[in-house]
Design a protein around this motif. Structure first.
Motif, short mmCIF file in Angstrom:
data_model
loop_
_atom_site.label_atom_id
_atom_site.label_comp_id
_atom_site.label_asym_id
_atom_site.label_seq_id
_atom_site.Cartn_x
_atom_site.Cartn_y
_atom_site.Cartn_z
N ALA A 117 -46.16 -106.03 -4.71
CA ALA A 117 -46.80 -107.06 -3.98
C ALA A 117 -46.98 -107.85 -5.26
N GLN A 118 -47.33 -107.54 -6.41
CA GLN A 118 -47.84 -108.52 -7.54
C GLN A 118 -46.57 -108.87 -7.90
N GLN A 119 -45.42 -108.38 -8.18
CA GLN A 119 -44.25 -108.82 -8.44
C GLN A 119 -43.78 -110.05 -7.55
N ILE A 120 -43.95 -109.63 -6.50
CA ILE A 120 -43.55 -110.74 -5.26
C ILE A 120 -44.13 -112.11 -5.39
N ALA A 121 -45.58 -111.78 -5.80
CA ALA A 121 -46.53 -112.98 -5.87
C ALA A 121 -46.50 -113.43 -7.35
N GLU A 122 -45.50 -113.03 -8.00
CA GLU A 122 -45.16 -113.47 -9.57
C GLU A 122 -46.37 -113.37 -10.36
N LYS A 123 -47.12 -112.40 -10.10
CA LYS A 123 -48.29 -112.00 -10.92
C LYS A 123 -47.60 -110.64 -11.80
N THR A 124 -46.58 -111.01 -12.66
CA THR A 124 -45.91 -110.11 -13.14
C THR A 124 -46.40 -109.02 -14.21
N ARG A 125 -47.56 -109.42 -14.93
CA ARG A 125 -48.27 -108.82 -15.77
C ARG A 125 -49.01 -107.90 -15.21
N ALA A 126 -49.56 -108.43 -14.26
CA ALA A 126 -50.36 -107.52 -13.31
C ALA A 126 -49.59 -106.23 -12.68
N ALA A 127 -48.37 -106.45 -12.23
CA ALA A 127 -47.45 -105.62 -11.88
C ALA A 127 -47.18 -104.47 -13.04
N LEU A 128 -46.83 -105.12 -14.14
CA LEU A 128 -46.72 -104.36 -15.32
C LEU A 128 -47.93 -103.24 -15.55
N ALA A 129 -49.16 -103.79 -15.26
CA ALA A 129 -50.15 -102.93 -15.60
C ALA A 129 -50.33 -101.80 -14.49
N ALA A 130 -49.94 -102.37 -13.45
CA ALA A 130 -50.04 -101.27 -12.16
C ALA A 130 -49.05 -100.10 -12.39
N ALA A 131 -47.82 -100.44 -12.87
CA ALA A 131 -46.83 -99.66 -12.94
C ALA A 131 -47.12 -98.53 -14.13
N ARG A 132 -47.67 -99.26 -15.44
CA ARG A 132 -48.12 -98.31 -16.41
C ARG A 132 -49.50 -97.39 -15.99
N ARG A 133 -50.20 -97.78 -15.28
CA ARG A 133 -51.40 -97.00 -14.79
C ARG A 133 -50.87 -95.74 -14.03
N GLY A 134 -49.80 -96.22 -12.95
CA GLY A 134 -49.29 -95.12 -12.23
C GLY A 134 -48.48 -94.09 -13.00
N ALA A 145 -43.01 -88.93 -14.13
CA ALA A 145 -41.73 -88.61 -13.57
C ALA A 145 -41.59 -89.30 -12.33
N SER A 146 -42.20 -90.23 -11.96
CA SER A 146 -42.01 -91.31 -10.66
C SER A 146 -40.81 -92.12 -10.92
N ALA A 147 -39.67 -91.97 -10.09
CA ALA A 147 -38.70 -92.79 -10.35
C ALA A 147 -39.08 -94.27 -9.69
N GLU A 148 -39.90 -94.31 -8.69
CA GLU A 148 -40.27 -95.50 -8.05
C GLU A 148 -41.21 -96.36 -9.21
N LEU A 149 -42.01 -95.61 -9.93
CA LEU A 149 -42.94 -96.51 -11.00
C LEU A 149 -42.11 -96.83 -11.94
N GLN A 150 -41.13 -96.01 -12.64
CA GLN A 150 -40.14 -96.39 -13.63
C GLN A 150 -39.56 -97.73 -13.04
N LEU A 151 -38.93 -97.70 -11.96
CA LEU A 151 -38.26 -98.85 -11.46
C LEU A 151 -39.21 -100.13 -11.40
N ALA A 152 -40.36 -99.99 -10.83
CA ALA A 152 -41.58 -100.95 -10.73
C ALA A 152 -41.79 -101.38 -12.39
N LEU A 153 -41.90 -100.59 -13.55
CA LEU A 153 -42.02 -100.79 -14.67
C LEU A 153 -40.80 -101.87 -15.36
N GLY A 154 -39.58 -101.29 -15.03
CA GLY A 154 -38.40 -102.05 -15.42
C GLY A 154 -38.35 -103.34 -14.91
N ALA A 155 -38.78 -103.49 -13.35
CA ALA A 155 -38.56 -104.80 -13.05
C ALA A 155 -39.53 -105.67 -13.48
#
Length: 316
Positions: free
Chosen positions: A258-275, A281-291
């Motif tokens: 949601a943060q990525q879609i809203a262009e809150k990229t740094r917040a999205a990065l923080a959420a992915a790192r927290r996860g 070993a979460s592929a979804e979180l690695q994908l979110a981090l990469g995006a």
């Protein structure tokens, strides 16, 4: 010598007064003299049932019904004994017969609804969903305010893929009990599957108002708000979901999206790192981090994250 009517009256007096042995003896003599006598058969059946002899009682109640099939009382009491013997379907048939002869018989209607609900639950548990749906429909025709039956009927409709019916019944259940969060979530899920996104959001709003710590509701709202293009509201819902269940990495995936879609990229990065700190070993979180890293032009780090996601899920 006493007539059958007089003997029956004396036997009934004994019965009412608790003189069971005397009553049973007299009922027996009447039935010897007039086999299958409806009143005597009925009263003997009741006495046997009251003294723990249900199987023997049923034979006499069958005889009473055979002798006078127009009596609603005979059908009612036969149903009670059948139910006590675990013959639920037969009991339901007897109580239905009672209502056909006396449509305003409240006890028969209540007992029939209860029996049909047991049969519906049995059908549902055995996977016979079409039969369960038909039985729940009959229950609700008798007792439209039955909360449990309404919710269970909604789940049955969902299992059959009848999403419009599932949404309608879940909505009724939520109105019958505004605190039943499961009903509101079921309605929202069905309406989302039907593409009725705004109605799904409307179903969930009272749920999060009742229980702000309900992470699942907030997560669903996050997805729905994104579908409606309401980016800020989607991020807010995602944050509430993550706060409600901070150890749920699935919710962090949704928040990051949601943060990525809203262009809150740094917040999205923080959420992915927290996860990922919770589940590396979460592929979804690695994908979110990469995006998120890609959007920040940290291409080398993004490549590493996406490579890890690919190794974790090689077939994707």
């Amino acid at each position: 010598m006493a007539t059958v009517s007089e003997a029956l009256s004396i036997a009934l007096d004994h019965h009412i007064a608790g003189r069971v042995a005397e009553a049973e003896t007299l009922y027996g003599r009447i039935l010897e003299a007039v086999p299958g006598h409806p009143d005597a058969s009925h009263l003997m059946g009741l006495l046997l049932a009251q003294t723990g002899r249900a199987a023997a009682a049923l034979a006499h109640l069958d005889a009473a019904v055979a002798g006078d099939p127009a009596s609603p009382t005979y059908h009612l009491n036969r149903g009670k004994v059948q139910d006590a013997l675990g013959q639920t379907a037969d009991a339901a048939t007897s109580w239905l017969a009672t209502l056909r002869r006396q449509p305003d018989h409240a006890e028969a209607a209540e007992r029939l609804a209860s029996a049909l609900r047991v049969l519906a639950e049995t059908a549902f548990d055995s996977g016979a969903l079409a039969s369960a749906a038909a039985l729940y429909e009959r229950v609700l025709a008798l007792d439209p305010q039955n909360l449990s039956a309404t919710f269970d009927a909604a789940m049955t409709a969902k299992g059959l893929g009848r999403l419009q019916e599932a949404a309608r019944l879940a909505g009724i259940a939520a109105r019958l009990d505004p605190t039943l969060l499961r009903a509101r979530m079921a309605e929202a899920e069905a309406r989302q599957a039907l593409g009725q996104t705004e109605r799904a959001v409307a179903a969930l709003r009272p749920a999060v108002a009742l229980d702000p710590a309900q992470g699942g509701c907030w997560a669903s709202l996050c997805l729905l708000r994104n579908e409606l293009g309401q980016r800020g509201a989607a991020v807010t819902a995602g944050r509430r979901a993550a706060l409600a269940a901070p150890a749920d990495t699935g919710l962090l995936v949704r928040l990051a999206a949601a943060q990525q879609i809203a262009e809150k990229t740094r917040a999205a990065l923080a959420a992915a790192r927290r996860g990922l700190s919770l589940d590396p070993a979460s592929a979804e979180l690695q994908l979110a981090l990469g995006a998120a890293l890609d959007a920040l032009h940290a291409l080398e780090a993004a490549g590493r994250a996406l490579d890890r996601a690919g190794r974790l899920r090689p077939g994707d």
